[in-house]
Design a protein around this motif. Sequence first.
Motif, PDB file in Angstrom:
ATOM      1  N   ASN A 171      -4.880   1.993  -8.955  1.00 30.70           N
ATOM      2  CA  ASN A 171      -4.975   2.373  -7.539  1.00 30.70           C
ATOM      3  C   ASN A 171      -3.613   2.376  -6.857  1.00 30.70           C
ATOM      4  OD1 ASN A 171      -4.677  -0.419  -7.442  1.00 30.70           O
ATOM      5  ND2 ASN A 171      -6.328  -0.746  -5.963  1.00 30.70           N
ATOM      6  N   LEU A 172      -2.657   1.594  -7.385  1.00 28.47           N
ATOM      7  CA  LEU A 172      -1.308   1.590  -6.819  1.00 28.47           C
ATOM      8  C   LEU A 172      -0.611   2.922  -7.092  1.00 28.47           C
ATOM      9  CD1 LEU A 172       0.826  -0.603  -5.555  1.00 28.47           C
ATOM     10  CD2 LEU A 172       1.855  -0.373  -7.809  1.00 28.47           C
ATOM     11  N   ILE A 173      -0.596   3.349  -8.366  1.00 29.40           N
ATOM     12  CA  ILE A 173       0.076   4.601  -8.713  1.00 29.40           C
ATOM     13  C   ILE A 173      -0.654   5.793  -8.101  1.00 29.40           C
ATOM     14  CG2 ILE A 173       0.935   6.022 -10.612  1.00 29.40           C
ATOM     15  CD1 ILE A 173       2.262   3.247 -10.275  1.00 29.40           C
ATOM     16  N   TYR A 174      -1.982   5.730  -8.094  1.00 28.20           N
ATOM     17  CA  TYR A 174      -2.780   6.789  -7.472  1.00 28.20           C
ATOM     18  C   TYR A 174      -2.420   6.941  -5.992  1.00 28.20           C
ATOM     19  CZ  TYR A 174      -6.973   8.817  -5.262  1.00 28.20           C
ATOM     20  OH  TYR A 174      -7.834   9.564  -4.515  1.00 28.20           O
ATOM     21  N   THR A 175      -2.305   5.824  -5.298  1.00 24.78           N
ATOM     22  CA  THR A 175      -1.936   5.873  -3.879  1.00 24.78           C
ATOM     23  C   THR A 175      -0.560   6.497  -3.707  1.00 24.78           C
ATOM     24  OG1 THR A 175      -3.271   3.906  -3.383  1.00 24.78           O
ATOM     25  CG2 THR A 175      -1.564   4.497  -1.794  1.00 24.78           C
ATOM     26  N   GLY A 176       0.394   6.098  -4.551  1.00 25.87           N
ATOM     27  CA  GLY A 176       1.735   6.658  -4.453  1.00 25.87           C
ATOM     28  C   GLY A 176       1.763   8.156  -4.685  1.00 25.87           C
ATOM     29  N   VAL A 177       1.038   8.616  -5.705  1.00 23.86           N
ATOM     30  CA  VAL A 177       1.017  10.047  -6.027  1.00 23.86           C
ATOM     31  C   VAL A 177       0.423  10.857  -4.879  1.00 23.86           C
ATOM     32  CG1 VAL A 177      -0.088  11.773  -7.530  1.00 23.86           C
ATOM     33  CG2 VAL A 177       1.024   9.762  -8.528  1.00 23.86           C
ATOM     34  N   THR A 178      -0.590  10.324  -4.223  1.00 23.68           N
ATOM     35  CA  THR A 178      -1.257  11.068  -3.142  1.00 23.68           C
ATOM     36  C   THR A 178      -0.474  11.055  -1.831  1.00 23.68           C
ATOM     37  OG1 THR A 178      -2.612   9.117  -2.603  1.00 23.68           O
ATOM     38  CG2 THR A 178      -3.554  10.746  -4.106  1.00 23.68           C
ATOM     39  N   ARG A 179       0.724  10.423  -1.822  1.00 23.65           N
ATOM     40  CA  ARG A 179       1.551  10.425  -0.612  1.00 23.65           C
ATOM     41  C   ARG A 179       2.438  11.665  -0.533  1.00 23.65           C
ATOM     42  NH1 ARG A 179      -1.355   8.589   2.252  1.00 23.65           N
ATOM     43  NH2 ARG A 179      -2.710   8.865   0.466  1.00 23.65           N
ATOM     44  N   GLY A 180       2.587  12.405  -1.642  1.00 27.54           N
ATOM     45  CA  GLY A 180       3.494  13.548  -1.665  1.00 27.54           C
ATOM     46  C   GLY A 180       2.822  14.821  -1.184  1.00 27.54           C
ATOM     47  N   ARG A 181       3.536  15.590  -0.362  1.00 29.99           N
ATOM     48  CA  ARG A 181       2.966  16.825   0.174  1.00 29.99           C
ATOM     49  C   ARG A 181       3.434  18.043  -0.627  1.00 29.99           C
ATOM     50  NH1 ARG A 181       4.059  15.912   5.166  1.00 29.99           N
ATOM     51  NH2 ARG A 181       5.939  17.165   5.464  1.00 29.99           N
ATOM     52  N   LYS A 182       4.740  18.159  -0.865  1.00 27.48           N
ATOM     53  CA  LYS A 182       5.273  19.309  -1.601  1.00 27.48           C
ATOM     54  C   LYS A 182       5.636  18.974  -3.038  1.00 27.48           C
ATOM     55  CE  LYS A 182       7.389  21.662   2.387  1.00 27.48           C
ATOM     56  NZ  LYS A 182       8.672  22.188   2.926  1.00 27.48           N
ATOM     57  N   LEU A 183       6.019  17.708  -3.280  1.00 29.43           N
ATOM     58  CA  LEU A 183       6.522  17.366  -4.598  1.00 29.43           C
ATOM     59  C   LEU A 183       6.329  15.882  -4.868  1.00 29.43           C
ATOM     60  CD1 LEU A 183       8.249  18.237  -7.135  1.00 29.43           C
ATOM     61  CD2 LEU A 183      10.241  17.435  -5.844  1.00 29.43           C
ATOM     62  N   VAL A 184       5.898  15.556  -6.089  1.00 27.63           N
ATOM     63  CA  VAL A 184       5.839  14.175  -6.563  1.00 27.63           C
ATOM     64  C   VAL A 184       6.501  14.137  -7.937  1.00 27.63           C
ATOM     65  CG1 VAL A 184       4.368  12.275  -7.336  1.00 27.63           C
ATOM     66  CG2 VAL A 184       3.754  13.567  -5.279  1.00 27.63           C
ATOM     67  N   VAL A 185       7.442  13.213  -8.115  1.00 31.71           N
ATOM     68  CA  VAL A 185       8.100  13.045  -9.407  1.00 31.71           C
ATOM     69  C   VAL A 185       8.013  11.576  -9.811  1.00 31.71           C
ATOM     70  CG1 VAL A 185      10.191  13.381 -10.766  1.00 31.71           C
ATOM     71  CG2 VAL A 185       9.722  14.893  -8.822  1.00 31.71           C
ATOM     72  N   LEU A 186       7.392  11.315 -10.960  1.00 33.32           N
ATOM     73  CA  LEU A 186       7.421   9.985 -11.551  1.00 33.32           C
ATOM     74  C   LEU A 186       8.579   9.951 -12.540  1.00 33.32           C
ATOM     75  CD1 LEU A 186       3.630   9.339 -12.346  1.00 33.32           C
ATOM     76  CD2 LEU A 186       4.848   9.040 -10.193  1.00 33.32           C
ATOM     77  N   VAL A 187       9.432   8.968 -12.417  1.00 37.68           N
ATOM     78  CA  VAL A 187      10.592   8.850 -13.297  1.00 37.68           C
ATOM     79  C   VAL A 187      10.523   7.499 -13.989  1.00 37.68           C
ATOM     80  CG1 VAL A 187      13.104   8.933 -13.482  1.00 37.68           C
ATOM     81  CG2 VAL A 187      11.941  10.222 -11.673  1.00 37.68           C
TER      82      VAL A 187
END
Length: 752
Positions: free
Chosen positions: A702-718
Amino acid sequence: MPFCLPYHESVSRPQATSSKHSSPSDSGLERLTGLIERVTFFNEENGFAVLKVKVTGRRALVAVVGSIPAVNAGEWLSAEGRWVQDREHGLQFNASLMRSVPPTTVEGIKRYLGSGLIKGIGPVLAERMVAHFGARIFTIIEEASKALEQIEGIGPTKRERIKQAWEDAKQVREIMIFLHSHGVSTSRAVRIHRAYGNRAVEVIRENPYVLARDIHGIGFKSADAIAEQVGIPKDSIIRACAGISHVLFEATGEGHCALPVNELLEASQKLLEIEVRIIEEALNMLLNNQTLLAEVIDGERLVFLPHLRHAERDIAFRLRRLAASRPAFPAIQVDRALDWSQQRIGVELSESQLAAIKAALTNRVTVITGGPGVGKTTILRVILTILTAKKVRCLLCAPTGRAAKRLSETTGLEAKTIHRLLEVRPGIGGFARDESRPLECDLVVVDEVSMVDVQLMQSLLRACPSNASLILVGDADQLPSVGPGMVLRDIIDSRALPTVRLTEVYRQATGSRIVQTAHRMLRGQLPEARPEEPSSDFHFVDREASEQIVATMTELITRRIPARFALDPARDVQVLCPMNRGSLGVRELNRYLQNLLNPQRHGEPVVERFGYQFRTRDKVIQTENDYDKDVFNGDIGRIDRIHPVDQQVIVKFDDRVATYDFDELDELALAYAITIHKSQGSEFPAVLIPLATEQYVLLQRNLIYTGVTRGRKLVVLVGQTKALAIAIRNDRVQKRYSGLLWSLRGGAAGPG
């Protein structure tokens, strides 16, 4: 008589020896006196100072290093210590004892007044004041301040401010000396003075544990250190009571409203290191005088902070009462209204969306939940289109300013933060809207309900009119609120209210890899492996070492993302971290990103407080609710100006400006990187999330899911594939001790 500051006396924190320093030539202590020309460095947390001092008989200024509770340029210094030859800085005086007193010479007084000691007096005004009154200026400020109006630039208002600041400085200095003499930080002295006024030292001597309760930033350990110094026994009941309350209060920071008795006793004994019988006696005392409250929930005896349990009971009572009645809307032919609204808005609704709308129109309370792209916003638009056509008065709100702004943009209606909707009362806290003065509406819509804790939900329900309807919208799979409780999840799990869970991804969202990836994560699946697509809005960049992760993020932030999206690296690109600590944590990344994106410019003022250096243009986040400033935990802004003379920092938030005294800067933190928890309710044009196994303790789905859903145009996991896999496999939701679910299901359902 003019006031005379008492001597400051403390034990220095000597610099590390090793090979850096040569041995002193004389084993005995030497004495040094002189005028403090400049305070090169001063750490308010421990009093460590580096001073430049004009010493009689020496042409060059002398560097004096040691500890002192408070210090200003212009004061007269008396120090004892030894001369050392520092390999980097040359000859300096390493003081084991330093005292300072206000200056008596005209030159010293000018430096003293212009050093920032008194807000509103800088070097220029100090020069004028001393030129006019000479060495009598201290007496004038204290005993005949009206005479200050003879000086150009000082009117009645400024004169009053100077006199008040002088009095405050005197009292704060005394508190600082008292705290420093008891081995604790001096940086909270201003807050202590504001809380207790002239009685500060008296209050602290009587019961130092009130500091942990009343003063932001002072914890139990600091208060306990003072208590030991003033003679409170380690096994005293007052200490045991304070320890128990502290453990319970700390638990609220982890989202709990209560703790089981055994856990509370065990944690208290670990903290206090005294016999358990004393802790049990103290707990019984706290329960008997109703400072704490105990209740059996699902067969387990829990101990609550009373206001939280009362809030839970009140929420359950009010929601169940609302759900038991029909909405007071005008008559609506639902099927016809749905056909009309779809044509008007230009959408075609799915069966699950139609069911959600019908539920909202025919029930007094409705919960709508689902992940990104399932059409929650479309449903709200249709509902509000139908109801506003029927002249239904609708109020929209969300927990944060950014969430409220997004709600307003997507619905076309005004939306406010919950705090603003309820009309926060500056200075005294609480809200002007409650049962005695309810909101003026027929419907309240609350978005991002997963962020709402028990206290805020209680306040909102208290302000709902008795005949109004309520729609709660949120994603139950996101992280729960930062504050205590799991309100949305408990409401859904209770099955006490009509709830519609949306799972079908709306076809406009199916092209977004952000949305696709978020739903894959909810199903426990890794992001889909496919050839890299430059046009994609989601990317996973595999990097192993922390240094590689940071280097890749640097390249993305400074070059690749601005080039592709024309985004401002500091304003529009948000780094979200699973945790605060570590090489990939918020603290380290903020220091790095601040220097990368906003390097210090020559001649611009900076201020160092509470472990941060703040610069003009810095991106900052509010870390607690401040009702006086109308800014709240999680609000993100930018430093517009720093005023060294007035000792103030001006911060621009989205729609308002807030002013912070230097001593209030513990309410702010740098925000180039923030925790995923702090990002709830916000959306950012571009989001970067560093991932590594060193974050193991917080790697949760749920932590990573929440972070991913915060991006509007772009999400990058590094980061590391292994770390991402650990997070997605870990679907355990951390248990939060609470009584809300029990009360919603009918246990102890009564007004709080």
